[in-house]
Scaffold this active site. Structure first.
Site, PDB file in Angstrom:
ATOM      1  NE  ARG A 116      -3.158  -7.544  -3.655  1.00 55.28           N
ATOM      2  CZ  ARG A 116      -4.303  -8.046  -4.117  1.00 55.28           C
ATOM      3  NH1 ARG A 116      -4.701  -7.745  -5.355  1.00 55.28           N
ATOM      4  NH2 ARG A 116      -5.052  -8.828  -3.383  1.00 55.28           N
ATOM      5  CB  SER A 123      -0.900   0.013   1.233  1.00 53.11           C
ATOM      6  OG  SER A 123      -1.711   1.178   1.258  1.00 53.11           O
ATOM      7  CB  THR A 165      -5.306   0.918   6.262  1.00 47.72           C
ATOM      8  OG1 THR A 165      -4.411   0.707   5.175  1.00 47.72           O
ATOM      9  CG2 THR A 165      -4.844   0.095   7.455  1.00 47.72           C
ATOM     10  CB  CYS A 218      -0.886  -7.028  -9.286  1.00 52.09           C
ATOM     11  SG  CYS A 218      -1.070  -7.334 -11.057  1.00 52.09           S
ATOM     12  CB  CYS A 222       2.606 -14.073 -10.976  1.00 52.61           C
ATOM     13  SG  CYS A 222       0.998 -13.497 -10.383  1.00 52.61           S
ATOM     14  CB  CYS A 279       1.125  -8.247 -16.813  1.00 52.43           C
ATOM     15  SG  CYS A 279       2.130  -9.143 -15.597  1.00 52.43           S
ATOM     16  CB  CYS A 291      -4.057 -10.975 -15.808  1.00 51.08           C
ATOM     17  SG  CYS A 291      -3.713 -12.051 -14.400  1.00 51.08           S
TER      18      CYS A 291
END
Length: 549
Positions: free
Chosen positions: A302, A55, A338, A521, A518, A494, A524
């Protein structure tokens, strides 16, 4: 009848993020207050708590104040209070700073903190374990388990030691079943099991689609003379044209600056690359000035929930509930989620604890949803509910004005009578011939970088000999649809270089999936135009290992 071993708990929580950890802590606090014993466990797919947490982050401590009132007197890693808050509108060579006078009070970041959310989660995990919560990192919840009446009775972890061809390797270990009276899903945005449960229980029957942004983040060590702890900058405008998004730059502890770029995934141009836009954003003179002379030390990406109030699904189902970003409580204009994630976990815990006290099990936690919608989570999200769709509809400049007026009116109690709708991100892509091709500059290796060197800094690793966790429903679609019609946008959206077209020179293009890269995130799974790509959990412990993101 399963031949897997099983363990019984009162509550099983999937995901050791802020929502899951807060739920676990609140359950144990309530049990202590009433002198009862409540067994709680958390499954975390990352190799350790915080390994998959990413984050910005500027954190409103509102929920933390409720959960652990004396956290400031403890060794909590949240140390740097925001002291200098800026919102810039960028042009190609300059910027205009929006005066605080024009922003609603909740946008001022007064009393908020900036730091590593991963490190905060590690600290919360210590608090949870001290109360008796069992946390199992490196174990991915791969399957939902159902009781005979159709209610959720828990989850099963994935088998370990399965080879790429599906056979059992010498180190094979079957998964474990975890049975519970209630199961709380805090998987984060676009959770694999959440997706299944949403369909099984029709949780989106009365809500609009969730929409997302992709957030790409870097952590930099900067020279001491440039470091200004507590300085926060948010940007909009350049370099994006017909897409929407913006940048963030936070001066945190230990001489570090966290910076990143978010692109809303409803963008239409298949040639756009969110990663490249982030790299280009850093070349802006005012952004470059904040980090030049420093060194990039970490990287990650992310997906972020951006749907807000009108995208919240039904939250409770027989045997469990959705918490945190599994449901989607991010306040997009504030760029914060959060505090709402933590509060949702606490409210779910309170509903589950009350049900356990009444000797109930695997029914619907009817008290949970009203407590979210009628409490301060709902109030926050209702005020800003039209901001994201206004920008999506009217564009960056006019949309910002419309969103601002709407937020001001709602914040003053003059509730606007309309709620704008969202359109699913995967439906928004133009055909390749209807979009302008974007030429991105080559990276210089000092300020801007390529994707593969970036993924290296995320410490991403997967066991190579395992089934590919990025699955295709139809193996022909990547060429007949994605390549032929849209110029394979998965090779650009990506942020980790997972998708690659090979064989073009021979006239036989084929999609190659580099699953080892990968970073989980989920872009895709969200943006693929025909929803042909389905992200499933890899072997537990695989993926990024973020040290302090």
């Amino acid at each position: 009848m399963s031949d897997r071993e099983s363990m019984e708990y009162d509550v099983v929580i999937v995901g050791a993020g802020p929502a899951g950890l807060s739920a676990a802590i609140r359950l144990k606090q309530l049990a202590q207050e009433e002198g009862r014993d409540v067994s709680v466990c958390i499954l975390e797919k990352g190799s350790e708590v915080g390994a998959h947490i990413l984050s910005g982050a500027v954190i409103d401590p509102k929920a933390l104040d409720e959960l652990i009132p004396d956290w400031r007197e403890q060794d909590c890693p949240l140390k740097v209070e925001v002291s200098d808050n800026n919102h810039w509108v960028l042009s190609a060579s300059g910027q205009f700073s929006i005066p605080h006078l024009f922003l609603p009070g909740f946008m001022h970041n007064k009393g908020t903190y900036t730091g590593s959310l991963g490190n905060l989660c590690r600290w919360l995990a210590g608090q949870a374990e001290a109360l008796g919560v069992e946390i199992f990192p490196g174990f991915a919840a791969a399957e939902v388990l159902y009781d005979e009446d159709g209610s959720v009775k828990g989850v099963a972890t994935g088998d370990m030691g399965i080879a790429r061809d599906g056979t059992k390797r010498p180190d094979y270990q079957p998964g474990m079943e975890l049975h519970a009276k209630y199961t709380l899903l805090g998987e984060g945005a676009r959770g694999h099991l959440t997706k299944q449960l949403t369909e099984t229980f029709s949780l989106r029957e009365e809500s609009g689609p969730q929409v997302y942004g992709i957030g790409i983040k870097e952590l930099w060590d900067v020279p001491a003379e440039k470091h200004k702890p507590g300085r926060v900058i948010h940007t909009q405008g350049w370099p994006l044209d017909d897409a929407w998004g913006g940048g963030f730059l936070y001066h945190q502890d230990n001489g570090q600056v966290a910076l990143g770029f978010v692109v809303a995934l409803d963008y239409k141009n298949p040639w756009l690359s969110p990663f490249e836009e982030m790299q280009r954003w850093k070349t802006h003179p005012d952004i470059r000035a904040e980090i030049e002379g420093g060194k990039r030390v970490s990287y990650g990406a992310r997906a972020i929930n951006e749907g807000g109030w009108q995208a919240i699904p039904k939250l409770a189902f027989p045997g469990g509930a959705l918490i945190g970003c599994s449901a989607g409580f991010v306040n997009v204009p504030r760029i914060k989620g959060t505090h709402t994630a933590m509060k949702s976990g606490m409210l779910a815990a309170e509903a589950a604890f009350a049900a356990l006290g009444q000797q109930r099990a695997r029914d619907v936690l009817e008290d949970y949803e009203p407590s979210v919608r009628n409490g301060w989570i709902g109030k926050e999200l209702k005020i800003v509910r039209n901001a994201q769709p206004a920008v999506a509809k009217f564009g960056g400049a006019l949309g910002t004005v419309v969103a601002g007026i709407d937020m001001w009116l709602n914040n003053l109690g003059l509730t606007t009578p309309w709620t704008m709708k969202h359109h699913a991100d995967h439906t928004q892509m133009h055909r390749k011939e209807h979009a302008e091709r974007i030429q991105y500059p080559k990276p210089d290796g000092v300020l801007t970088f390529d994707r593969l060197s970036s993924v290296y800094l995320s410490n991403t690793n997967h066991e190579e000999d395992q089934p590919v966790h990025l699955t295709l429903k139809d193996a022909s679609i990547p060429i007949t649809v994605n390549y032929d019609i849209y110029a394979s946008p998965e090779t650009r959206y990506c942020p980790a270089g997972v998708y690659e077209i090979v064989g073009e020179e021979e006239g036989e293009p084929k999609l190659q999936i580099n699953a080892q890269n990968c970073v989980h995130c989920k872009t895709c799974d969200i943006k693929d135009m025909t929803q042909n790509i389905n992200w499933v959990v890899p072997e537990g412990g695989g993926g990024p290992n973020y040290p302090n993101m």
